[in-house]
Write an enzyme that holds these catalytic residues in place. Structure first.
Site, mmCIF file in Angstrom:
data_model
loop_
_atom_site.group_PDB
_atom_site.id
_atom_site.type_symbol
_atom_site.label_atom_id
_atom_site.label_comp_id
_atom_site.label_asym_id
_atom_site.label_seq_id
_atom_site.Cartn_x
_atom_site.Cartn_y
_atom_site.Cartn_z
ATOM 1 N N GLY A 30 0.810 -1.210 0.000
ATOM 2 C CA GLY A 30 0.000 0.000 0.000
ATOM 3 C C GLY A 30 0.839 1.253 0.000
ATOM 4 O O GLY A 30 2.049 1.217 0.228
ATOM 5 N N ASP A 142 -11.584 9.287 13.244
ATOM 6 C CA ASP A 142 -11.546 9.123 11.784
ATOM 7 C C ASP A 142 -12.023 7.722 11.408
ATOM 8 O O ASP A 142 -11.429 7.062 10.555
ATOM 9 C CB ASP A 142 -10.139 9.382 11.245
ATOM 10 C CG ASP A 142 -10.113 9.566 9.727
ATOM 11 O OD1 ASP A 142 -11.152 9.972 9.158
ATOM 12 O OD2 ASP A 142 -9.070 9.297 9.105
#
EC number: 2.7.11.1
Length: 362
Positions: A30, A142
């Site tokens: 990633g 978040d």
């Protein structure tokens, strides 16, 4: 909901750990604003781990420190396990549990939407992890599908990750900053009020539940999904609907309506969710005893890295390497970065970048 376009992972000159080190490189898995993530193998235990690399220097800020310190304190089956931090010649490396099942977001994109039972299965796990965080006096701030991972088991275990915006009421003041992703942000945050991070997390959990059930974000305009100003307006007015052809139980609809309440003082709380009739249906046995959940994580062969050691490593990581300083100078001289949100209301109190992230603490 359209799948996000994943940018290709650009090759980067990161140090492959030496033979004397604990981990062996497997592959890149990633990339993002933080840097890159790699899949590694623990040489001692043969366990696969994820290692997140952040360039030394100015990128090692208070968010990185907060992420590490808060994440280190959390030990729960529904939270990605923190292992240790390592300092390489050019990067700070955060070693954590590898979730082989990928993001919950990807699973929904592939499925379109979940059945009510499947959505409840993942929502129960999400609430279990969030409840534990709150019991530890940490608000995530978040929570979103991209920050919930899955292990590789047939009935996947959900794992909350990415504590970069998290806030501890023990170590930090009452949250007053605007952080997160617009689609998931509670109204009181957008209004720049001092807010209860736990109740803001409840709202974000509600958005996650809605997306799992509907396959779309509740407050996005279907005609203009990238119009963040309009999304924010719809959040503030709590303007959402459930498609008429979607067959949801009255109990499920009722829970959603209790989550999407503009006034946080009257919004349902996490403890109230855990006693809700819809939530309790088919609740897995291992989620029933919250006290037992936090003790399921035992790693006697690997003592937790001390806080003093971590703080020393973070402090050293704030000093950029010579190579990184030269690269920063080159980038500053040669790149003209455009702000994709120049057409956003210049008088608005909210700053949003092109990815939809709220980027400034107000």
């Amino acid at each position: 909901m359209d799948p996000a376009t994943n940018s290709p992972i650009m090759p980067i000159d990161l140090p492959i750990m030496h033979d004397s080190d604990r981990y062996d490189f497997v592959k890149d898995i990633g990339s993002g604003n933080f840097g890159v993530a790699r899949l590694m193998t623990d040489r001692v235990t043969k366990e696969l781990v994820a290692v997140k690399y952040i360039e030394r220097g100015e990128k090692i800020d208070e968010n990185v420190q907060r992420e590490i310190i808060n994440h280190r304190s959390l030990r729960h089956p529904n939270i990605v396990r923190f292992k240790e931090v390592i300092l390489t010649p050019s990067h700070l490396a955060i070693v954590m549990e590898y979730a082989a099942g990928g993001e919950l977001y990807e699973r929904i994109c592939n499925a379109g939407r979940f059945s009510e039972d499947e959505a409840r299965f993942f929502f129960q796990q999400l609430i279990s992890g969030v409840s534990y965080c709150h019991a530890m006096q940490i608000c995530h701030r978040d929570l979103k599908l991209e920050n919930t991972l899955l292990d590789g088991s047939p009935a996947p275990r959900l794992k909350i990750c990415d504590f970069g915006y998290s806030k501890s009421s023990v170590l930090h003041s009452q949250p007053k900053s605007t952080v997160g992703t617009p689609a998931y942000i509670a109204p009181e945050i957008l209004l720049r009020q001092e807010y209860d991070g736990k109740l803001a997390d409840v709202w974000s959990c509600g958005v996650t539940l809605y997306v799992m059930l509907v396959g779309a974000y509740p407050f996005e305009d279907p005609q203009e999904p990238r119009d963040y100003r309009k999304t924010i307006q719809r959040i503030l007015s709590v303007t959402y609907s459930i498609p008429e052809d979607l067959h949801l139980s009255p109990e499920c609809r009722h829970l959603i309506s209790r989550i999407f309440v503009a006034d946080p003082a009257t919004r349902i709380t996490i403890p109230e969710i855990t006693s809700d009739k819809w939530f309790l249906k088919n609740l897995p046995g291992d989620l029933m005893d919250e006290n037992r959940m936090g003790s399921q994580f035992q790693e006697p062969e690997q003592p937790m890295q001390s806080l003093d050691t971590i703080m020393q490593i973070i402090s050293e990581a704030t000093i950029p390497t010579v190579r990184n300083r030269c690269l920063d100078d080159f980038m500053a001289d040669n790149l003209d970065l455009d702000d994709d949100m120049d057409d956003f209301d210049s008088e608005s109190e909210i700053d949003v970048d092109s990815s939809g992230e709220i980027v400034y603490a107000l």
